[in-house]
Design an enzyme around this catalytic site. Structure first.
Site, PDB file in Angstrom:
ATOM      1  N   GLU A   3      33.339  37.545 -32.018  1.00 45.12           N
ATOM      2  CA  GLU A   3      32.889  37.723 -33.189  1.00 45.12           C
ATOM      3  C   GLU A   3      31.427  37.240 -33.879  1.00 45.12           C
ATOM      4  OE1 GLU A   3      34.788  36.904 -37.788  1.00 45.12           O
ATOM      5  OE2 GLU A   3      36.452  35.935 -36.077  1.00 45.12           O
ATOM      6  N   GLY A  59      34.131  26.577 -34.994  1.00 44.40           N
ATOM      7  CA  GLY A  59      34.658  25.196 -34.613  1.00 44.40           C
ATOM      8  C   GLY A  59      36.263  26.154 -33.755  1.00 44.40           C
ATOM      9  N   HIS A 119      44.626  26.990 -39.576  1.00 40.50           N
ATOM     10  CA  HIS A 119      43.909  27.895 -39.878  1.00 40.50           C
ATOM     11  C   HIS A 119      44.374  29.085 -38.780  1.00 40.50           C
ATOM     12  CE1 HIS A 119      40.207  30.091 -41.728  1.00 40.50           C
ATOM     13  NE2 HIS A 119      39.310  29.923 -40.822  1.00 40.50           N
ATOM     14  N   GLU A 120      43.492  28.525 -37.683  1.00 35.53           N
ATOM     15  CA  GLU A 120      43.331  29.743 -36.507  1.00 35.53           C
ATOM     16  C   GLU A 120      44.794  30.938 -36.555  1.00 35.53           C
ATOM     17  OE1 GLU A 120      40.413  30.778 -36.060  1.00 35.53           O
ATOM     18  OE2 GLU A 120      40.007  29.018 -36.969  1.00 35.53           O
TER      19      GLU A 120
END
Length: 853
Positions: free
Chosen positions: A122, A262, A298-299
């Site tokens: 990404e 991150g 989050h992931e």
């Protein structure tokens, strides 16, 4: 470079001319090279279109169309693309190419982090692996086979479920992975290495047993337990709050040291910066533990908000990132103190995103154009994007918000969509002006709200005037639509009325009746909208003592201190007794200790500079030092008492009470450091030497570095010798020294670049040393300009190996338009040097050229 950059516009978006039904990839990993075989099944959607594949820095070996090897006359291959003309309606294309991950310092595509092969695709890294339609709206079913030396790379991972192991390659072996869910190429992932791992399992609400693995460098498996616990908690939370179950048989996480971001949510194979996986009490602070919990969640949450439903194009990035940040913030609030979490979220927004909004690089959460997409992974897209989702949640309420998200998931599962599609689902269950609200996606800058109060004959009138700054190009912007939570209190602090107002006009008034005396206003409770409140003649001391909303109580404490600091900037001998009395009342508050630690925090320099039209850091620091000293001097005894009441050096527990005690006692110790006394230095020395937690040691080191150079040197030498073989801890070491308030910090930072531990190719280390120095405003913005010269030289140097890192460092200059003239002159010369450098990357060129406009 300035003559070669190409700007990409949202208005020019066109649907893809081809779809890819399936992708079958084979990777043969060697020490000097990697051979990639890519077999794709295409369908043409546009009869007149040539097939144009993205292909960057690839060594093309063979192109085979429906079994026919194509000669070089049948295709065109340049630095950016592979073009094949006259392709049939449906066809199979097989491409063989070679890449060199060992030489890939940009950390995009397939590269090596130490001895580990890993990927970062990404936003546009897959084109560095093999020719492809490398765009998020082309979704396909991927099958991946990875082949490598069995001894050096016993662990071979890719997306999806493991379907076959191959053991018939002599000293080599292979594993085939299949992902049944269509995905764009940016979610592709591959990892190969000799890794330790921990494993666990999770049974979904539907009874599916999911294998959970976290892979780490050898010897680090004992530091992954907290990450695993966080993952399981996130899976439970997403089922309960959003009804979202995991959809594969296996979920893998891999931690690597060299990573530009991150973490990355690749389908079923998340790749993490090791800083967001590895932790134990000896090497990680409480903030590290909470950061890991947040990023792991989050992931994982991206599995639905980003993977199952993804972005049609990169202009829609906030569709997945703003929504997922909101989700991880709510998760963290449920796992910890919701009051503290909300304040921390707002602090992060203001210190990063508000600064961005006020700079030449300001942009909407849905940008209209970009030169390098890497530059739009910003606080605006992420944190401001999350605040926009939070406003929708506030407008709809919890129940209707859940119904709206259910509709979103059911309608768009398996698709690449737009922010408009998400907003459509919200509108189906909410009564609000969607077209007006959508300005939050299209306009840049932080709105301000001027507050005027009038009281007469029992009637209280609140007049609010909204001001939205102009765009960067000077064009006007419209008034926004947002929810504003307020409360009206009587003189005892009792809430007489609490209401959510809808703000939609440039100026509007709201009247409330039935008051015997003028009520006290508490405004923007919970920080219900990301706006700047401008309110004159506020009784901050009253709000600090009586406000029932945790955020606005904290806000009052901050704003009172800010008002005093600006008085001190005008006259360093100003009377601050009223503030000191109010601060003393905070010391007596009986409240959650972690929240109390926040209430006792003085405003940061970053907060102060945002309040100024023209920034001069010298008087800011002088005023802050003065107020810090007066607070510490007046309340030294009480602060020391608080410190020793909460100091438990042998307690390394991670329960909320233990974390809160450490937060409060370390806040107190930092406040006391303003005295620069031998007694406080001795307390810090004792804490460094005898505390078990990294949280305590880091605070002690910071205090010693501030007040006692001799003790600081002894402690830092001990710290270095103890942890020099642990890269994650050395990030803390470099960051503390780069943030030092002592004279000569630039010379020390320059010398630290030669330390054997420091490696310019590792982004974490660069961020910790160079990046932290750029936020050390006192010395980075020194009047001699040496800080600017140092950073510009580093940007140019790092740009050659990692443009993404260089452009991130360039953001330190965003404050350029607001600086005093002497600094602006020095900055301008430095920025012009960067932008005129031959061969500068488009990443860095875009940021610097915008700052200079």
């Amino acid at each position: 470079m300035s003559n070669e950059v190409q700007e990409i516009f949202l208005k020019d978006y066109k649907k893809p001319s081809f779809t890819i039904e399936s992708v079958n990839l084979t990777f043969e990993l060697f020490e000097e090279e990697t051979n990639v075989t890519n077999i794709m099944k295409f369908e043409k959607l546009d009869e007149s279109a040539d097939l144009v594949l993205d292909a960057q820095e690839l060594e093309l070996k063979e192109v085979v169309l429906d079994g026919e090897v194509l000669g070089s006359d049948r295709y065109t291959h340049d630095e950016e693309t592979l073009t094949i003309s006259n392709v049939p309606q449906e066809f199979t294309l097989e491409i063989r190419n070679r890449i060199y991950p060992q030489k890939n310092t940009e950390l995009e595509g397939l590269y090596k982090s130490g001895d580990i092969f890993c990927t970062q695709c990404e936003p546009e890294g897959f084109r560095r692996i093999t020719p492809y339609l490398d765009r998020p709206d082309v979704m396909s079913i991927f099958t991946t086979t990875v082949i490598a030396d069995q001894k050096k790379y016993p662990i071979l991972l890719a997306n999806g479920n493991k379907v076959h192991c191959h053991e018939s390659f002599n000293t080599r072996h292979g594993v085939t992975w299949h992902d049944p869910h269509p995905k764009p190429s940016y979610l592709f992932a591959l990892v190969a290495g000799d890794l330790d791992f921990i494993t666990d399992s999770f049974v979904t609400a539907s009874g599916n047993d999911v294998e959970l693995n976290i892979y780490v460098d050898k010897g680090n498996s004992d530091k992954a337990d907290h990450a695993m616990k966080s993952l399981i908690n996130a899976m439970k939370w997403d089922e309960e709050k959003y009804g979202r179950e995991y959809d594969l048989d296996i979920y893998n996480i891999v931690a690597v040291d060299s990573f530009n971001m991150g973490a990355m949510e690749n389908k079923g194979l998340n790749i993490f910066n090791s800083a967001y996986v590895l932790a134990d009490a000896d090497t990680a602070t409480d903030a590290n533990f909470m950061g890991i919990e947040s990023v792991i969640a989050h992931e994982y949450f991206h599995n639905w908000t980003g993977n199952r439903i993804t972005c049609r194009n990169w202009f829609q990035l906030t569709l997945k990132e703003g929504l997922t940040v909101f989700r991880d913030q709510c998760f963290s609030a449920d796992m910890n103190s919701s009051e503290v979490q909300r304040i921390q979220d707002v602090k992060a927004l203001r210190e990063r995103q508000f600064v961005e909004d006020a700079s030449p690089t300001a942009h909407p959460i849905q940008p209209k154009s970009y030169i390098s997409m890497n530059n739009f992974y910003t606080a605006t897209v992420y944190e401001k994007g999350a605040e926009v989702i939070r406003m929708l949640h506030t407008l709809l309420g919890e129940e209707n918000y859940r119904k709206a998200t259910d509709l979103y998931f059911e309608t768009f599962d398996g698709q690449a969509v737009r922010t408009d599609d998400f907003l459509w689902a919200m509108k189906e269950y909410g009564e609000f002006d969607l077209e007006h609200f959508k300005l939050w996606y299209d306009q840049s800058g932080t709105p301000s709200l001027e507050v005027e109060e009038n009281y007469a004959d029992g009637k209280y009138t609140l007049t609010l005037t909204q001001n939205v700054p102009n765009k960067v190009d000077g064009s006007l912007q419209k008034a926004m639509y947002f929810p504003l939570k307020i409360a009206l209190m009587d003189k005892t602090g009792a809430v007489a009325e609490e209401k959510m107002l809808i703000i939609s006009k440039e100026s509007e008034s709201f009247m409330f009746e039935g008051f015997e005396e003028k009520p006290v206003l508490s405004i923007n409770r919970d920080f219900s909208a990301p706006v700047i409140i401008k309110h004159q003649d506020v009784d901050f001391a009253f709000l600090m003592q009586h406000d029932t909303n945790s955020f606005t109580k904290y806000e009052a404490a901050q704003e009172f201190a800010i008002s005093i600091l600006f008085k001190l900037m005008e006259d360093i001998e100003s009377d601050i007794s009223e503030y000191l009395e109010a601060f003393g009342a905070l010391l007596e508050l009986d409240t959650d200790l972690s929240y109390k630690a926040l209430l006792l925090e003085l405003p940061s320099i970053s907060t102060l500079m945002q309040k100024q039209d023209v920034v001069d850091f010298e008087p800011l620091y002088k005023a802050k030092d003065k107020l810090s000293y007066e607070v510490a001097k007046k309340y030294e005894a009480k602060l020391l008492k608080l410190y020793f009441q909460n100091h438990e050096p042998l307690n390394s527990a991670l329960d909320s009470k233990s974390i809160a005690k450490r937060a409060l006692k370390n806040r107190v110790l930092s406040l006391l450091s303003a005295l620069e006394s031998k007694e406080i230095a001795a307390v810090a020395k004792e804490q460094y030497e005898h505390s078990l937690t990294m949280t305590d040691r880091i605070t002690a080191l910071d205090v010693l570095e501030s007040i006692d150079a001799e003790l600081s040197e002894i402690a830092f030498n001990d710290f270095y010798n103890r942890y020099k073989n642990n890269t994650l801890v050395m990030n803390k070491y470099f960051a503390l020294l780069a943030a030092s308030p002592r004279e000569g910090v630039l010379d020390r930072v320059m010398a630290l670049q030669n330390d054997e531990v420091y490696d310019e190719k590792v982004p974490n280390l660069v961020r910790s040393l160079i990046g932290v120095f750029a936020r050390n405003y006192k010395y980075f913005h020194a009047k001699d300009g040496y800080g600017y010269k140092f950073l510009s030289d580093k940007i140019i140097e790092i740009d050659k190996i990692n443009p993404q890192m260089a452009s991130a460092l360039s953001g330190a200059f965003k404050i350029y338009p607001k600086m005093i003239e002497s600094n602006k002159k020095l900055m301008k010369a430095t920025l012009e040097c960067i932008v005129s450098t031959q061969g500068i990357s488009k990443n860095t060129f875009e940021i610097v050229s915008k700052i200079l406009k």
